[in-house]
Design an enzyme around this catalytic site. Structure first.
Site, PDB file in Angstrom:
ATOM      1  N   ASP A 182       0.812  -1.207   0.000  1.00 27.25           N
ATOM      2  CA  ASP A 182       0.000   0.000   0.000  1.00 27.25           C
ATOM      3  C   ASP A 182       0.854   1.271   0.000  1.00 27.25           C
ATOM      4  O   ASP A 182       2.073   1.219   0.171  1.00 27.25           O
ATOM      5  CB  ASP A 182      -1.092  -0.036   1.072  1.00 27.25           C
ATOM      6  CG  ASP A 182      -0.560  -0.219   2.474  1.00 27.25           C
ATOM      7  OD1 ASP A 182      -1.059  -1.109   3.170  1.00 27.25           O
ATOM      8  OD2 ASP A 182       0.349   0.540   2.851  1.00 27.25           O
TER       9      ASP A 182
HETATM   10  N1  URA Z   1       0.293  -5.293   5.063  1.00 30.90           N
HETATM   11  C1  URA Z   1      -0.080  -4.001   5.030  1.00 30.90           C
HETATM   12  O1  URA Z   1      -0.726  -3.520   5.948  1.00 30.90           O
HETATM   13  N2  URA Z   1       0.284  -3.288   3.956  1.00 30.90           N
HETATM   14  C2  URA Z   1       0.993  -3.782   2.936  1.00 30.90           C
HETATM   15  O2  URA Z   1       1.298  -3.067   1.987  1.00 30.90           O
HETATM   16  C3  URA Z   1       1.379  -5.127   3.000  1.00 30.90           C
HETATM   17  C4  URA Z   1       1.009  -5.873   4.085  1.00 30.90           C
END
Ligand code: URA
Length: 237
Positions: free
Chosen positions: A105
Site C-alpha cells: 500500500d
Molecule cells: N500489510 C499491510 O498492511 N500493507 C501492505 O502493503 C502489506 C502488508
C-alpha cells in the site's frame, strides 16, 4: 529443435536432472499431450510446453525484477488522484507489460517483484499461494507478550481470523516497538489491520523478504534483475 529436458531447464521449471524426473512422472505436456518418454525434442518456437498445467518458456524471454518500493507511491499503472506510481521509478527500463506480483500500500515500503511472465505472476498472486512474506514493523507503544501471542494465534481482520504467523519483538525504545512479522496471507492492509486488532498503530512498515528472497542492500526506488537461482526458486515454489 531442442531436447525436452534441456528446454525445461532453460525455463527454470527444473534442473537438467530433475527435468527427466518431471517427464517420467507424467507432469509435462507438449501441445496438450502428456509426454513420458525421455529423449523427445521440441521446437521452441512452435511447441507449447506445460508443467503441471502451467505454460513454461525460456527464462531469457522474460524479465524478472526486484524493486524497492518507496513509501508514497502506489502499486498500479495509473491513479485517478494523480499520485506517483511504481512505474515512475521503472520507466527508463522500457520493458513492456511489466506487472507487479501483489501490492504494497501507499504508505508501505519494501520488496516488490515485477515480471512480464504472466504465468508466474498469476501463480504467485493466487490466494492459494502461501509463500511467507516478512515485514519489519514499528508500532507506537509496548508490545506485551499477550499481544504477541494473540497475533501469532490469529486475530480478526475483516471478520476473518488470520492464519498462524511468526512474530518477533526486536526492541522497545523511545515509546516504540520494533518487530518482524512473517505472514502467509495477503489481505488488503493485513499487517496494519492485525496490529489494529491488538490496539497498536503501525508507524513504519517495510517488506524485507518474500520466501527466500531478501531485499538486502537495494536502495529505496532501486531495482535489480533476479538471477537464475532466484527465478528457478520462484518457479519451483
Ligand atoms: N500489510 C499491510 O498492511 N500493507 C501492505 O502493503 C502489506 C502488508
Amino acid at each position: 529443435m531442442e531436447r525436452l529436458n534441456k528446454y525445461l531447464a532453460s525455463t527454470g521449471a527444473a534442473s537438467r536432472r530433475s527435468a527427466d524426473k518431471l517427464i517420467s512422472q507424467g507432469r509435462v505436456r507438449v501441445n496438450g499431450k502428456t509426454v513420458t518418454e525421455l529423449g523427445v525434442s521440441v521446437n521452441e518456437k512452435n511447441d507449447t510446453v506445460m508443467v503441471d498445467d502451467i505454460i513454461v518458456r525460456p527464462v531469457s524471454d522474460y524479465s524478472y525484477l526486484m524493486f524497492y518500493k518507496p513509501k508514497g507511491c502506489i502499486t498500479t499503472a495509473s491513479d485517478e488522484k494523480g499520485r506517483k506510481t511504481i512505474y515512475d521509478y521503472l520507466s527508463d527500463l522500457n520493458i513492456p507489460h511489466l506487472i507487479s506480483v501483489g501490492r504494497l500500500d501507499y504508505d508501505t515500503e519494501g520488496m516488490l517483484l515485477l515480471t512480464n511472465d504472466g504465468e508466474l505472476a498469476h501463480k504467485l498472486t493466487h490466494p492459494s499461494f502461501e509463500v511467507p512474506k516478512t515485514y519489519s514493523v514499528k508500532v507506537k507503544g509496548e508490545m506485551p507478550e499477550h499481544k504477541l501471542a494473540q497475533l501469532r494465534k490469529g486475530v480478526l481482520v475483516d471478520g476473518e481470523l488470520t492464519k498462524r504467523c511468526k512474530v518477533k519483538l526486536l526492541e522497545y525504545k523511545d515509546g516504540e516497538s520494533k518487530l518482524n512479522i512473517t505472514i502467509t496471507e495477503g489481505k488488503n492492509r493485513q499487517v496494519r489491520k492485525m496490529f489494529e486488532a491488538v490496539e497498536r498503530e503501525v508507524i513504519f512498515l517495510k517488506r524485507i523478504a518474500v520466501g527466500e528472497l531478501r531485499l538486502g542492500g537495494l536502495s529505496r526506488g532501486g531495482y535489480r534483475y533476479l538471477n537464475e537461482d532466484e527465478i528457478y526458486y520462484l518457479k519451483r515454489i
